[in-house]
Each structure stands twice: as C-alpha cells, then as structure tokens.
Scaffold this motif. Structure first.
Motif, PDB file in Angstrom:
ATOM      1  N   VAL A  36       0.838  -1.198   0.000  1.00 11.49           N
ATOM      2  CA  VAL A  36       0.000   0.000   0.000  1.00 11.49           C
ATOM      3  C   VAL A  36       0.873   1.248   0.000  1.00 11.49           C
ATOM      4  O   VAL A  36       1.838   1.334   0.768  1.00 11.49           O
ATOM      5  N   ALA A  37       0.555   2.195  -0.869  1.00 11.20           N
ATOM      6  CA  ALA A  37       1.264   3.478  -0.872  1.00 11.20           C
ATOM      7  C   ALA A  37       0.362   4.546  -0.262  1.00 11.20           C
ATOM      8  O   ALA A  37      -0.845   4.577  -0.529  1.00 11.20           O
ATOM      9  N   ILE A  38       0.938   5.406   0.561  1.00  9.69           N
ATOM     10  CA  ILE A  38       0.210   6.550   1.108  1.00  9.69           C
ATOM     11  C   ILE A  38       0.794   7.817   0.495  1.00  9.69           C
ATOM     12  O   ILE A  38       2.007   8.028   0.539  1.00  9.69           O
ATOM     13  N   MET A  39      -0.082   8.616  -0.108  1.00  9.24           N
ATOM     14  CA  MET A  39       0.345   9.874  -0.724  1.00  9.24           C
ATOM     15  C   MET A  39      -0.382  11.036  -0.062  1.00  9.24           C
ATOM     16  O   MET A  39      -1.265  10.831   0.776  1.00  9.24           O
ATOM     17  N   VAL A 213      -3.453   2.713  -3.503  1.00  6.78           N
ATOM     18  CA  VAL A 213      -2.939   4.035  -3.142  1.00  6.78           C
ATOM     19  C   VAL A 213      -3.964   4.765  -2.279  1.00  6.78           C
ATOM     20  O   VAL A 213      -5.125   4.930  -2.675  1.00  6.78           O
ATOM     21  N   ILE A 214      -3.508   5.152  -1.096  1.00  2.89           N
ATOM     22  CA  ILE A 214      -4.349   5.934  -0.192  1.00  2.89           C
ATOM     23  C   ILE A 214      -3.867   7.374  -0.254  1.00  2.89           C
ATOM     24  O   ILE A 214      -2.669   7.627  -0.131  1.00  2.89           O
ATOM     25  N   THR A 215      -4.775   8.308  -0.497  1.00  2.11           N
ATOM     26  CA  THR A 215      -4.379   9.718  -0.533  1.00  2.11           C
ATOM     27  C   THR A 215      -4.959  10.435   0.673  1.00  2.11           C
ATOM     28  O   THR A 215      -6.157  10.321   0.958  1.00  2.11           O
ATOM     29  N   MET A 216      -4.088  11.138   1.377  1.00  2.00           N
ATOM     30  CA  MET A 216      -4.526  11.870   2.572  1.00  2.00           C
ATOM     31  C   MET A 216      -4.568  13.367   2.300  1.00  2.00           C
ATOM     32  O   MET A 216      -3.846  13.894   1.458  1.00  2.00           O
ATOM     33  N   LYS A 217      -5.449  14.026   3.027  1.00  2.00           N
ATOM     34  CA  LYS A 217      -5.509  15.489   2.969  1.00  2.00           C
ATOM     35  C   LYS A 217      -5.977  16.002   4.325  1.00  2.00           C
ATOM     36  O   LYS A 217      -6.997  15.517   4.841  1.00  2.00           O
TER      37      LYS A 217
END
Ligand SMILES: Nc1ncnc2c1ncn2[C@@H]1O[C@H](COP(=O)(O)OP(=O)(O)OP(=O)(O)O)[C@@H](O)[C@H]1O
Ligand SMILES: [Mg+2]
Length: 242
Positions: A36-39, A213-217
């Motif tokens: 898993v990638a965290i962006m 891919v998990i994208t955080m904000k």
C-alpha cells in the motif's frame, strides 16, 4: 486476514494555545500481503499515520489492531516489544549508524533481541545477501552509495523476519535509478515473500509499484483506490534476480 485495522484514529498535538489536528478520524484496514502506498501533500498526516502503525506513537483517540492485538492501549514497553518482533522500518535518510559496518548495522535489531553474537552475524550476512550486498558487509555507510545504504537499511528491517515493513519516503533521497532498484526490491519482498508493505511517497511513479494508493488530505483519507493492473510496475519480475 486483516493485519491492520484502524478505527477513527485522531491525533491532536497541543502546541501551547493552539491544537494541531494531525489526524481527524482515519479508518483503515490492510490485509496481510498487501503493498500500500500513502500519498498526500506535506503536513497531511502521512508520517503521523506511519508512526502509529509502527507503534512509535499512540493515537489521541481511536483504536489500532495489529495482527489481532489491540495495541492502542499498550504501554511503552509492550509497544517496543511488538515493534521489535513484528515491524521493520525503512526511512528516507536511511538512519544507519556511521562509523559502523553494514553488517553491524544489520545486526542491531538482533542485538536488542538478545540473540547470541555468532547467530547475529550469520543472520546479518544472510540479510545482506538477500538485498544484493554480499561482499559489502565491512563497508561503513559513508563508503556506500545512497541506494546501497538504503539496501543495508532494508536488510536491517528484514533481519528479524517482520510481518510488516513500513517505509516513509524510502526513495526520497535517491536518484531515479536507485529508486527503481529499491522499489523492485520492496516489491519482490512483497510478491515473493508475502511481506506486507506500507510506504509513503510523494512521487506518483513510486506509488504505481503498490497495489493500492491511499491519498490523505488535512488529516483524513481523501481516496483509497486499487492501482490498475496495467499501471503496476511492469519490470518487477524481470529484475527479480537483482
Ligand atoms: N510532534 C509534533 N508536534 C506538533 N505537531 C506535529 C508533530 N508532528 C507532526 N505535527 C503536525 O501534524 C501535521 C501532520 O504532520 P505529518 O508529519 O504527519 O505530515 P506528513 O504528511 O508526513 O508531511 P511530509 O510530507 O512533509 O512529511 C502537520 O501539521 C505537522 O506540523
Ligand atoms: Mg512525513
């Protein structure tokens, strides 16, 4: 099997007058064997999540189950124990000890486990072989390239046979060639040795090596998507010989 189950993680740092809301309710499940990638933008909470997943920090509220154990209620000693037994860490700046050989760097987690010195050495040499660094065991970090230093760090992460590898911007200090080599190596550990990997990256090309891919904000998860089969790195298996 779910290796990681996070429910509604909140992390608030109080800085005198103001509170910094680093995480504002993150729920996340990761199955054993995933990559898993965290962006997400700088300050969005990626490292805060990684620190909690790595049992380096605890949430202000919310729960975290790792491998069936609720670790959000454990004290510092038990957390350190779980870290040492279950998790391997890879950092952007390699975090190797200078003026110490590659082999000794890799031995360190085994030393902390109280493993006899002979066995430490043998296991460290085997881990260095696994990352293609046989023959470099006596080099100090300053005598190795960036990519080689990161491979020593991966060997150090692997040497205890962890169930989870956490990598916070593992290619952040590497050129594109070394970045590819490191990602090929991590992907190989994932596909061939079924190791679960969670990595943080700013680079979309690096995230494409992952399955998801998990994208955080601003302290929440903005999106959580599978990487399309056709987009996943095409060269992983060909370069598996290292
Ligand atoms: N120890 C701390 N004390 C106070 N605030 C913190 C602390 N650690 C992180 N923060 C704040 O929490 C927020 C999230 O930080 P975090 O390090 O998780 O971001 P990040 O997504 O990893 O960013 P980057 O891409 O720059 O590494 C930021 O606003 C940061 O300033
Ligand atoms: Mg960070």
């Amino acid at each position: 099997m779910s290796l990681i189950v996070c429910r509604d993680l909140v992390k608030t740092y109080s800085m005198g007058e103001t509170d910094v809301h680093a995480l504002r309710g993150v729920s996340l499940t990761i199955t054993a064997g995933e990559c898993v990638a965290i962006m997400g933008a700088s300050g969005s909470g990626k490292s805060t999540v990684m620190n909690i997943l790595g049992c380096l920090d605890v949430p202000t509220s919310g729960t975290y189950e790792l491998d069936g154990v609720d670790v959000s209620t454990l004290g510092a000693n038990r957390l350190a124990d779980i870290r040492n037994r279950k998790i391997g860490f890879v950092f952007q700046n390699f975090n190797l000890i200078p003026r110490t050989t590659a082999r000794e760097n890799v031995q360190l987690p085994l030393f902390y486990r109280g493993i006899p010195s002979r066995e430490q050495q043998a296991l460290a040499l085997r881990a260095l072989e696994r990352v293609g660094l046989a023959g470099r065991e006596r080099h100090h970090p300053s005598q190795l390239s960036g990519g080689q230093q990161q491979r020593v760090a991966i060997a150090r992460a692997l040497v205890t046979n962890p169930i989870l590898i956490l990598a916070d911007e593992p290619t952040g200090n590497l050129d594109s060639q070394a970045s590819r080599e490191i990602m090929d190596m991590l992907t190989r550990l994932n596909t061939q040795e079924k190791m679960t990997i969670v990595l943080v990256t700013h680079e979309p090309e690096i995230a494409q090596y992952a399955h998801r891919v998990i994208t955080m904000k601003d302290g929440i998860i903005l999106s959580d998507r599978p990487v399309a089969e056709s987009q996943a790195s095409p060269v992983v298996m060909e370069q598996a010989g290292g």
